[in-house]
Enzyme design. Structure first.
Site, PDB file in Angstrom:
ATOM      1  N   LEU A 107       0.816  -1.218   0.000  1.00 40.02           N
ATOM      2  CA  LEU A 107       0.000   0.000   0.000  1.00 40.02           C
ATOM      3  C   LEU A 107       0.848   1.266   0.000  1.00 40.02           C
ATOM      4  O   LEU A 107       1.881   1.340   0.656  1.00 40.02           O
ATOM      5  CB  LEU A 107      -0.924  -0.004   1.225  1.00 40.02           C
ATOM      6  CG  LEU A 107      -1.899  -1.190   1.329  1.00 40.02           C
ATOM      7  CD1 LEU A 107      -2.806  -1.010   2.552  1.00 40.02           C
ATOM      8  CD2 LEU A 107      -2.724  -1.370   0.071  1.00 40.02           C
ATOM      9  N   HIS A 108       0.377   2.233  -0.771  1.00 38.48           N
ATOM     10  CA  HIS A 108       1.018   3.550  -0.807  1.00 38.48           C
ATOM     11  C   HIS A 108      -0.076   4.614  -0.708  1.00 38.48           C
ATOM     12  O   HIS A 108      -1.258   4.275  -0.555  1.00 38.48           O
ATOM     13  CB  HIS A 108       1.860   3.700  -2.079  1.00 38.48           C
ATOM     14  CG  HIS A 108       1.128   3.348  -3.347  1.00 38.48           C
ATOM     15  ND1 HIS A 108       0.021   4.041  -3.771  1.00 38.48           N
ATOM     16  CD2 HIS A 108       1.316   2.364  -4.266  1.00 38.48           C
ATOM     17  CE1 HIS A 108      -0.425   3.531  -4.902  1.00 38.48           C
ATOM     18  NE2 HIS A 108       0.332   2.487  -5.218  1.00 38.48           N
ATOM     19  N   HIS A 165      -3.375   4.097  -2.626  1.00 40.08           N
ATOM     20  CA  HIS A 165      -4.352   3.221  -1.977  1.00 40.08           C
ATOM     21  C   HIS A 165      -5.000   3.945  -0.792  1.00 40.08           C
ATOM     22  O   HIS A 165      -6.192   3.839  -0.562  1.00 40.08           O
ATOM     23  CB  HIS A 165      -3.668   1.954  -1.438  1.00 40.08           C
ATOM     24  CG  HIS A 165      -3.008   1.114  -2.481  1.00 40.08           C
ATOM     25  ND1 HIS A 165      -1.641   0.989  -2.593  1.00 40.08           N
ATOM     26  CD2 HIS A 165      -3.523   0.337  -3.464  1.00 40.08           C
ATOM     27  CE1 HIS A 165      -1.351   0.170  -3.584  1.00 40.08           C
ATOM     28  NE2 HIS A 165      -2.468  -0.239  -4.132  1.00 40.08           N
ATOM     29  N   GLY A 218      -9.219   3.338  -8.339  1.00 35.85           N
ATOM     30  CA  GLY A 218      -8.431   4.502  -8.740  1.00 35.85           C
ATOM     31  C   GLY A 218      -8.496   4.741 -10.247  1.00 35.85           C
ATOM     32  O   GLY A 218      -8.471   3.792 -11.031  1.00 35.85           O
TER      33      GLY A 218
HETATM   34  P1  AMP Z   1      -3.513  -2.343  -6.959  1.00 34.39           P
HETATM   35  O1  AMP Z   1      -3.096  -2.682  -5.575  1.00 34.39           O
HETATM   36  O2  AMP Z   1      -2.409  -1.893  -7.843  1.00 34.39           O
HETATM   37  O3  AMP Z   1      -4.399  -3.397  -7.592  1.00 34.39           O
HETATM   38  O4  AMP Z   1      -4.444  -1.075  -6.803  1.00 34.39           O
HETATM   39  C1  AMP Z   1      -5.585  -1.094  -5.983  1.00 34.39           C
HETATM   40  C2  AMP Z   1      -6.407   0.136  -6.250  1.00 34.39           C
HETATM   41  O5  AMP Z   1      -5.637   1.296  -5.962  1.00 34.39           O
HETATM   42  C3  AMP Z   1      -6.853   0.249  -7.730  1.00 34.39           C
HETATM   43  O6  AMP Z   1      -8.195   0.696  -7.790  1.00 34.39           O
HETATM   44  C4  AMP Z   1      -5.903   1.260  -8.271  1.00 34.39           C
HETATM   45  O7  AMP Z   1      -6.424   1.983  -9.364  1.00 34.39           O
HETATM   46  C5  AMP Z   1      -5.710   2.172  -7.069  1.00 34.39           C
HETATM   47  N1  AMP Z   1      -4.461   2.926  -7.213  1.00 34.39           N
HETATM   48  C6  AMP Z   1      -3.223   2.444  -7.478  1.00 34.39           C
HETATM   49  N2  AMP Z   1      -2.331   3.448  -7.617  1.00 34.39           N
HETATM   50  C7  AMP Z   1      -3.039   4.598  -7.444  1.00 34.39           C
HETATM   51  C8  AMP Z   1      -2.704   5.977  -7.462  1.00 34.39           C
HETATM   52  N3  AMP Z   1      -1.466   6.400  -7.700  1.00 34.39           N
HETATM   53  N4  AMP Z   1      -3.681   6.883  -7.234  1.00 34.39           N
HETATM   54  C9  AMP Z   1      -4.959   6.476  -7.003  1.00 34.39           C
HETATM   55  N5  AMP Z   1      -5.350   5.190  -6.969  1.00 34.39           N
HETATM   56  C10 AMP Z   1      -4.402   4.262  -7.185  1.00 34.39           C
END
Ligand code: AMP
Length: 283
Positions: free
Chosen positions: A30-31, A34, A151
């Site tokens: 997570l960043h 998230h 996102g």
């Molecule tokens: P992931 O863990 O990469 O599957 O991402 C989980 C959720 O976090 C997804 O809906 C992504 O679109 C969202 N997400 C990832 N990076 C970002 C970001 N930089 N800004 C906003 N939402 C994000």
């Protein structure tokens, strides 16, 4: 509360009778991107569930499933700090069955329409969105959230998930949240961890290209080829461009000319790390 079992999630959510439940599906590591989704969910809902699951069926055989960062302890700590009510971190066997062969020979998959899949990331990531829709629908059925938060960073994913929800009458509201970036403009991504210092500098090209396209559109250029051509000056031999497209942001259809509904989307490899980014040309 950290939960690994589906039944426990169902029982906990059942005990929240009458409360508005929000789900934030993630793959962990997570960043702030998230966390922005989690914050929005906290604002909008009474109870917030975050799922952390590196979903094997959305990775192709040559992709980074095995080396994808897994940092559950830290993720759980961050979720606790944000006031998340339940973190669901299932093992693959919990989601797909013990010893189950993960293929659509043996498992039911949700397959979004070809029109939405056969472009952008779906063109090179065969089966990716089948894997995404399958796991997202499973999570919706386990958690039964009122709202789910995604996102804009994964713009094609949100459009496809919305389409699935509409076509299959899934009773959930999909809420899209804006892209969170570093001050430099680099969109936050769990995969940024793979980049060297120099790689991070070269990765800035993606947001620079997109910002420049938007600036050109704002100056009155609406010809899509002309807008795309403005990118070439930014690309070097450190960039392996996969696609640069300008499409309708709601339907992913091609447009005759760019307008306020347009989105510019880019995918590019830097140091063999696949990076994606996008920007709306209108407000
Ligand atoms: P992931 O863990 O990469 O599957 O991402 C989980 C959720 O976090 C997804 O809906 C992504 O679109 C969202 N997400 C990832 N990076 C970002 C970001 N930089 N800004 C906003 N939402 C994000």
């Amino acid at each position: 509360m950290l939960v690994h079992k589906t039944e426990e999630v169902k029982n906990t959510v059942k005990s929240w009778k009458g409360l508005k439940v929000g789900l934030v599906p993630t793959m962990g590591a997570l960043h702030e991107g998230h966390l922005s989704l989690i914050k929005k969910a906290k604002e909008t809902c009474d109870k917030v569930v975050v799922s952390i699951f590196v979903n094997p069926i959305q990775f192709g055989p040559a992709e980074d499933y095995d080396k994808y960062p897994r940092t559950l302890d830290k993720d759980f700590e961050l979720c606790t700090k944000e006031g998340v009510d339940l973190v669901f971190a299932p093992a693959p066997s919990e989601m797909y069955g013990e010893g189950q062969k993960l293929s659509n020979d043996t498992l039911t998959y949700v397959c979004p329409p070809f029109f939405y899949v056969n472009k952008l990331c779906g063109k090179t990531r065969t089966g990716h969105f089948d894997g995404v829709c399958t796991v997202v629908l499973k999570l919706f059925n386990i958690v039964r959230p009122d709202c789910a938060f995604f996102g804009q960073k994964d713009a094609q994913q949100v459009v496809i998930v919305k389409k699935m929800v509409k076509d299959l009458n899934v009773p959930v509201e999909i809420i899209q949240c804006p892209i969170v970036r570093e001050e430099s403009g680099l969109a936050l991504s769990s995969r940024n961890k793979y980049l060297s210092e120099e790689g991070r500098k070269n990765a800035l090209t993606l947001s620079r290209i997109l910002n420049n396209i938007r600036a050109c559109y704002k100056k009155g250029i609406t010809d899509i080829e002309a807008l795309k051509e403005t990118a070439y000056g930014y690309l070097t031999d450190k960039h392996d461009l996969e696609y640069l497209e300008i499409l309708d942001r709601n339907t992913l259809e091609e447009q005759e000319e760019a307008n306020n509904d347009s989105i510019a989307l880019i995918a590019c490899r830097v140091e063999n790390v696949r990076l994606i980014d996008n920007i709306y040309l209108g407000e």
